[in-house]
Design a protein around this motif. Structure first.
Motif, PDB file in Angstrom:
ATOM      1  N   TYR A   1       0.800  -1.219   0.000  1.00  0.00           N
ATOM      2  CA  TYR A   1       0.000   0.000   0.000  1.00  0.00           C
ATOM      3  C   TYR A   1       0.841   1.280   0.000  1.00  0.00           C
ATOM      4  O   TYR A   1       0.309   2.352   0.286  1.00  0.00           O
ATOM      5  CB  TYR A   1      -0.955  -0.004   1.203  1.00  0.00           C
ATOM      6  N   LYS A   2       2.110   1.183  -0.352  1.00  0.00           N
ATOM      7  CA  LYS A   2       2.966   2.382  -0.335  1.00  0.00           C
ATOM      8  C   LYS A   2       2.413   3.438  -1.295  1.00  0.00           C
ATOM      9  O   LYS A   2       1.958   3.126  -2.396  1.00  0.00           O
ATOM     10  CB  LYS A   2       4.407   2.034  -0.673  1.00  0.00           C
ATOM     11  N   TYR A   3       2.443   4.678  -0.824  1.00  0.00           N
ATOM     12  CA  TYR A   3       1.899   5.839  -1.535  1.00  0.00           C
ATOM     13  C   TYR A   3       0.394   5.721  -1.760  1.00  0.00           C
ATOM     14  O   TYR A   3      -0.175   6.420  -2.587  1.00  0.00           O
ATOM     15  CB  TYR A   3       2.633   6.078  -2.861  1.00  0.00           C
ATOM     16  N   LYS A   4      -0.242   4.838  -0.989  1.00  0.00           N
ATOM     17  CA  LYS A   4      -1.687   4.652  -1.090  1.00  0.00           C
ATOM     18  C   LYS A   4      -2.305   4.805   0.297  1.00  0.00           C
ATOM     19  O   LYS A   4      -1.635   5.172   1.256  1.00  0.00           O
ATOM     20  CB  LYS A   4      -2.001   3.254  -1.649  1.00  0.00           C
ATOM     21  N   THR A   5      -3.580   4.493   0.377  1.00  0.00           N
ATOM     22  CA  THR A   5      -4.279   4.506   1.656  1.00  0.00           C
ATOM     23  C   THR A   5      -4.757   3.098   1.979  1.00  0.00           C
ATOM     24  O   THR A   5      -4.817   2.225   1.102  1.00  0.00           O
ATOM     25  CB  THR A   5      -5.478   5.472   1.629  1.00  0.00           C
ATOM     26  N   ALA A   6      -5.115   2.891   3.237  1.00  0.00           N
ATOM     27  CA  ALA A   6      -5.529   1.550   3.665  1.00  0.00           C
ATOM     28  C   ALA A   6      -6.533   1.659   4.802  1.00  0.00           C
ATOM     29  O   ALA A   6      -6.686   2.707   5.434  1.00  0.00           O
ATOM     30  CB  ALA A   6      -4.314   0.732   4.105  1.00  0.00           C
ATOM     31  N   GLU A   7      -7.218   0.538   5.048  1.00  0.00           N
ATOM     32  CA  GLU A   7      -8.089   0.410   6.213  1.00  0.00           C
ATOM     33  C   GLU A   7      -7.685  -0.838   6.977  1.00  0.00           C
ATOM     34  O   GLU A   7      -6.921  -1.672   6.491  1.00  0.00           O
ATOM     35  CB  GLU A   7      -9.556   0.357   5.803  1.00  0.00           C
ATOM     36  N   VAL A   8      -8.196  -0.967   8.193  1.00  0.00           N
ATOM     37  CA  VAL A   8      -7.725  -2.004   9.098  1.00  0.00           C
ATOM     38  C   VAL A   8      -7.950  -3.402   8.539  1.00  0.00           C
ATOM     39  O   VAL A   8      -7.119  -4.300   8.732  1.00  0.00           O
ATOM     40  CB  VAL A   8      -8.381  -1.834  10.483  1.00  0.00           C
ATOM     41  N   HIS A   9      -9.045  -3.633   7.844  1.00  0.00           N
ATOM     42  CA  HIS A   9      -9.299  -4.963   7.296  1.00  0.00           C
ATOM     43  C   HIS A   9      -8.179  -5.404   6.351  1.00  0.00           C
ATOM     44  O   HIS A   9      -7.864  -6.595   6.256  1.00  0.00           O
ATOM     45  CB  HIS A   9     -10.640  -4.995   6.554  1.00  0.00           C
ATOM     46  N   GLN A  10      -7.590  -4.464   5.649  1.00  0.00           N
ATOM     47  CA  GLN A  10      -6.508  -4.824   4.720  1.00  0.00           C
ATOM     48  C   GLN A  10      -5.269  -5.278   5.486  1.00  0.00           C
ATOM     49  O   GLN A  10      -4.560  -6.186   5.065  1.00  0.00           O
ATOM     50  CB  GLN A  10      -6.214  -3.634   3.801  1.00  0.00           C
ATOM     51  N   LEU A  11      -5.020  -4.647   6.644  1.00  0.00           N
ATOM     52  CA  LEU A  11      -3.931  -5.113   7.502  1.00  0.00           C
ATOM     53  C   LEU A  11      -4.211  -6.531   7.986  1.00  0.00           C
ATOM     54  O   LEU A  11      -3.331  -7.399   7.967  1.00  0.00           O
ATOM     55  CB  LEU A  11      -3.775  -4.154   8.686  1.00  0.00           C
ATOM     56  N   ARG A  12      -5.450  -6.779   8.404  1.00  0.00           N
ATOM     57  CA  ARG A  12      -5.831  -8.121   8.885  1.00  0.00           C
ATOM     58  C   ARG A  12      -5.626  -9.169   7.805  1.00  0.00           C
ATOM     59  O   ARG A  12      -5.062 -10.244   8.057  1.00  0.00           O
ATOM     60  CB  ARG A  12      -7.295  -8.113   9.343  1.00  0.00           C
ATOM     61  N   LEU A  13      -6.063  -8.867   6.605  1.00  0.00           N
ATOM     62  CA  LEU A  13      -5.974  -9.850   5.523  1.00  0.00           C
ATOM     63  C   LEU A  13      -4.527 -10.195   5.196  1.00  0.00           C
ATOM     64  O   LEU A  13      -4.214 -11.348   4.862  1.00  0.00           O
ATOM     65  CB  LEU A  13      -6.699  -9.323   4.281  1.00  0.00           C
ATOM     66  N   ILE A  14      -3.651  -9.228   5.304  1.00  0.00           N
ATOM     67  CA  ILE A  14      -2.224  -9.503   5.059  1.00  0.00           C
ATOM     68  C   ILE A  14      -1.675 -10.449   6.121  1.00  0.00           C
ATOM     69  O   ILE A  14      -0.976 -11.426   5.817  1.00  0.00           O
ATOM     70  CB  ILE A  14      -1.430  -8.192   4.985  1.00  0.00           C
ATOM     71  N   PHE A  15      -1.990 -10.185   7.383  1.00  0.00           N
ATOM     72  CA  PHE A  15      -1.524 -11.083   8.438  1.00  0.00           C
ATOM     73  C   PHE A  15      -2.107 -12.484   8.278  1.00  0.00           C
ATOM     74  O   PHE A  15      -1.428 -13.487   8.529  1.00  0.00           O
ATOM     75  CB  PHE A  15      -1.886 -10.514   9.814  1.00  0.00           C
ATOM     76  N   GLU A  16      -3.355 -12.567   7.868  1.00  0.00           N
ATOM     77  CA  GLU A  16      -3.971 -13.884   7.659  1.00  0.00           C
ATOM     78  C   GLU A  16      -3.289 -14.633   6.520  1.00  0.00           C
ATOM     79  O   GLU A  16      -3.050 -15.848   6.613  1.00  0.00           O
ATOM     80  CB  GLU A  16      -5.460 -13.716   7.370  1.00  0.00           C
ATOM     81  N   LYS A  17      -2.984 -13.922   5.447  1.00  0.00           N
ATOM     82  CA  LYS A  17      -2.331 -14.558   4.298  1.00  0.00           C
ATOM     83  C   LYS A  17      -0.958 -15.105   4.681  1.00  0.00           C
ATOM     84  O   LYS A  17      -0.571 -16.212   4.288  1.00  0.00           O
ATOM     85  CB  LYS A  17      -2.209 -13.556   3.151  1.00  0.00           C
ATOM     86  N   ILE A  18      -0.220 -14.337   5.480  1.00  0.00           N
ATOM     87  CA  ILE A  18       1.139 -14.740   5.863  1.00  0.00           C
ATOM     88  C   ILE A  18       1.122 -15.904   6.847  1.00  0.00           C
ATOM     89  O   ILE A  18       1.873 -16.866   6.708  1.00  0.00           O
ATOM     90  CB  ILE A  18       1.901 -13.536   6.441  1.00  0.00           C
TER      91      ILE A  18
END
Length: 813
Positions: free
Chosen positions: A436-453
């Motif tokens: 998400y560099k140079y972009k915006t994000a919301e908390v669900h996107q952080l969650r999904l990344i941790f779940e994927k990893i």
């Protein structure tokens, strides 16, 4: 943004500050009708009128749908001209929104550039600040007319939350990203600072135009301008310039204050796996700044509390956590930005947790634990229990800047790190930043990344900690089966809803400790463990990671053992407080004395504060230990605490300790030594107090106030009034000012000392609400009024008034 601690205190103490999350409005991400592409500004300043003359070239494009109008935020401006390609455009302006008719319909990704000539009038801005960010006019002229000879003339900006649109037209929303360039014209004597690189400087007569260019994209609230007479102290990280903009007086100390910045940049780049993403890093100190500090991309501003002298820095660099906080924002907040203020946790919680990460890296586990404890304690002491970390129904966006977004959010990240493990946690952060560099994000996107990893479902964690409020309130009990040699630990949650959480449990058999990690589900859970011999102590939440309140039945011997053996700072501190209550017991007294050797310096200080030296066991040995600490503890703050404790004995035989301390480079030690010496050799203490340089006297205003009040030294009352009122307890809250002014109207020292006493008593009774700001001010203003009226008073009245002030100051100090 880092909020000053005393402002956070005002959050929780002042009942008229609202933190409701009962608004019926859903605070969604702002609709993206247009996307900003680039912003070009040319500005100069009207110092007399406190205005900015500006030209703006705003390049934008429709986000998806075809448009024929664009709406820009532009607050309290004069709009002189709006055009495109030298063609004037029609517009409507209501002092807040500038609605411009475009010359044609523009389709998705079809760029256009608007030209706007305007005058920014920050003094006309109608939007209000908050308890956290005390003003919201965007552009600030400090001592613009130069009338205050003790204050430099400066200009600085503050864009968060939506105040950049007070000094240039833009789409003032965190989900916008734009590159920028700014031409700043100022008198030659001033230096300037803005985002990005200083490309060139062109002098023309008495003025100079500095051209700053920032080619990457960031949110409009991160735009910054700073103007003033500064020394620029140069530093670097790899090939990246790192500069410190400070007033000349503090230039010799700039690297002592800010000099760990390059090391922080290296550490954060390494631990995140993402190099510092910008082309420079500058820090500037602004007078009369409206908050603690602000993470403007590559151009951080700090409030003047950042200024510290060597005598303060030897005790503790009080700005170091803030320096780390604002730097970490350059990844979390500047590089990846929360799409809405509801998701502010993606900015502020990470910046808050960076303080823990830095202290853990630089100073070790114990320092980090002390910091985390204080952050969580501040949160739990506040009126924040039911507030969610992610909130879509706040009353005002400014309400998001609170102890939940900062302190609780940082602690939640620590819990997530403990649950996932370091490798997964930091791999998740790296992936999130790159995605998400140079972009915006919301908390669900952080969650999904941790779940994927990790391959773990984390909805349960995010639902209860990010999208829910509160924390577990736990009752612990133990059942021992001596035949089977097992102990069962019973965990009951007392709050309304139940939480799921991992829970660390240490079982001690003698001095041998075994850690077990269990997973609690539901309101009632029990876990059994075998033992070889009867456990000496069972320590729950042993790693201190879980945000919770725990109730359990422990006896004195449990706490004494816990004080000596617990792994986590929070548990040794808890034990010390309980043990200190029972110092009539010899073992308890000796345990408090032993705590003076604790590896956590704040435990040593707490032991010094709690020790009871009246008719106690081994008193001489304890005093000898405290004398050693006063002379040679590795932390000057501990030395100061030891001197304070010895000072309470008022023993002339301790004079050599105090004399040595009067030569200390530490202002904390010096201040405590002056007060201690006053009670064994008044004349020496008074002489030393009056010989101190003015700059040191100002820093030591509180201990000097105590001495001068005790001494009835009316000659020093102007010093007390000036320095304590101006330097220690200033409030920017209008309600406090009203109460303060009302209080002053009641003061009539020459006529009614009883009214003064009643006023002081009233301020003390209302201490939880008013003490931090009002009681202190009222006391000092009693002094000031006394100075003004002393010629009208007879001696008896003046003496009585002095006694009133002495009593009040004793309560304050």
């Amino acid at each position: 943004m880092k909020i000053q601690k005393f402002l956070f205190i005002s959050f929780v103490m002042l009942t008229f500050v609202s933190f409701s999350q009962n608004s019926n409005l859903y605070r969604a991400e702002k609709d993206k009708i247009h996307d900003l592409v680039h912003t070009k500004l040319k500005v100069d300043f009207n110092f007399a009128e406190k205005q900015l003359n500006g030209e703006a070239w705003i390049t934008a494009k429709p986000h998806f749908y075809t448009t024929s109008k664009i709406t820009l935020d532009a607050k309290s401006m004069l709009i002189h001209n709006v055009s495109m390609n030298n063609r004037k455009l029609d517009f409507n302006y209501d002092d807040f929104k500038l609605i411009i008719d475009l010359p044609k319909e523009y389709k998705k990704n079809e760029e256009f550039t608007l030209y706007i000539k305007y005058t920014a009038r920050p003094e006309k801005v109608k939007q209000k600040g908050s308890a956290a960010i005390t003003d919201a006019k965007g552009l600030y002229f400090i001592n613009a007319d130069g009338a205050d000879k003790n204050k430099p003339t400066q200009i600085w900006t503050q864009g968060e939350t939506e105040a950049s649109s007070c000094w240039f037209p833009t789409i003032d929303s965190p989900n916008q990203k734009t590159s920028q360039e700014i031409y700043i014209t100022v008198p030659n004597k001033y230096v300037t600072l803005s985002n990005g690189k200083l490309v060139n400087q062109i002098k023309k007569g008495d003025n100079r135009t500095d051209y700053w260019k920032f080619e990457q994209k960031h949110a409009p609230y991160l735009f910054f301008m700073g103007v003033g007479e500064y020394e620029i102290i140069k530093d670097s990280y790899k090939n990246i310039p790192v500069d410190y903009y400070v007033e000349k007086e503090y230039a010799p100390y700039a690297k002592d204050i800010f000099g760990k910045t390059p090391e922080m940049m290296e550490f954060f780049s390494t631990i995140l796996g993402v190099e510092y993403p910008w082309n420079k890093y500058s820090q500037i100190v602004g007078r009369d700044y409206v908050s603690g500090a602000m993470e403007n991309t590559t151009a951080v501003i700090h409030g003047e509390q950042a200024y510290q002298k060597p005598g303060q820095l030897i005790d503790e660099n009080k700005q170091e956590n803030t320096i780390a906080h604002e730097l970490f924002h350059h990844w979390f907040g500047d590089l990846v930005t929360s799409e809405s203020w509801s998701n502010l946790t993606l900015n502020e919680s990470f910046a808050n947790y960076s303080e823990y990460l830095w202290r853990e890296h630089k100073y070790g586990k114990v320092e980090a634990e002390m910091h985390l404890f204080e952050e969580v304690k501040s949160y739990m002491n506040g009126q924040n229990f039911d507030k969610h970390l992610v909130r879509f129904n706040y009353d005002d966006k400014e309400d998001m800047f609170d102890l939940v977004s900062y302190n609780k959010g940082g602690a939640i990240l620590h819990m997530l790190r403990k649950y996932l493990g370091d490798d997964a946690f930091f791999e998740g952060l790296k992936t999130y930043l790159n995605e998400y560099k140079y972009k915006t994000a919301e908390v669900h996107q952080l969650r999904l990344i941790f779940e994927k990893i990790t391959g773990k479902d984390l909805n349960w964690f995010f639902n209860q900690w990010y999208f829910g409020g509160g924390y577990p309130k736990i009752e612990i009990s133990y059942d021992y089966n001596t035949l089977r040699k097992t102990v069962t630990i019973n965990i009951i949650q007392l709050q309304g809803k139940s939480f799921k959480f991992p829970f660390a449990i240490d079982i001690f058999e003698g001095n041998k400790r075994r850690r077990h990690t269990v997973f609690v589900e539901g309101k009632d859970a029990s876990f059994s463990f075998p033992y070889t011999k009867q456990p000496t102590l069972i320590q729950v939440n042993a790693d201190g990671a879980l945000i919770c309140e725990i109730t359990e039945n422990k006896v004195l011997s449990d706490y004494i053992f816990q004080l000596k053996n617990a792994d986590n700072y929070v548990h040794r501190r808890e034990a010390l407080i309980e043990v200190a209550k029972k110092q009539d017991d010899k073992d308890a007294f000796n345990a408090v004395v032993a705590a003076m050797n604790d590896k956590a310096y704040k435990i040593r200080i707490l032991a010094l504060e709690k020790i009871d030296l009246i008719n106690k066991f081994s008193k001489k040995d304890a005093i000898h230990k405290i004398m050693q600490m006063a002379n040679s503890d590795e932390k000057t703050l501990v030395q100061a605490a030891a001197i304070y404790t010895l000072g309470k004995l008022t023993d002339p035989e301790l004079k050599p300790i105090f004399e040595k301390a009067l030569q200390s480079k530490s202002y904390s030690v010096l201040g405590k030594a002056l007060v201690a010496m006053y009670y064994v050799d008044k004349q020496l203490a008074i002489t030393k107090s009056k010989q101190l340089p003015d700059e040191v006297r100002q820093i030591l205003a509180t201990p000097l106030t105590r001495i001068f009040i005790e001494e009835n030294d009316e000659k020093e009352l102007p010093f007390i009034a000036k320095n304590v009122v101006s330097g220690l307890f200033l409030s920017n809250d209008d309600a406090i000012k009203v109460l303060y002014q009302k209080a002053l109207k009641q003061i009539s020292i020459s006529e009614n000392s009883e009214a003064i006493q009643n006023l002081v008593d009233d301020m003390v009774v209302k201490g939880n609400q008013y003490k931090q700001f009002n009681f202190d001010k009222v006391v000092i203003n009693l002094m000031r009024t006394m100075i003004q009226d002393q010629k009208k008073q007879n001696t008896s009245n003046r003496d009585r008034n002095t006694e009133i002030i002495k009593e009040a100051m004793a309560k304050l100090l």
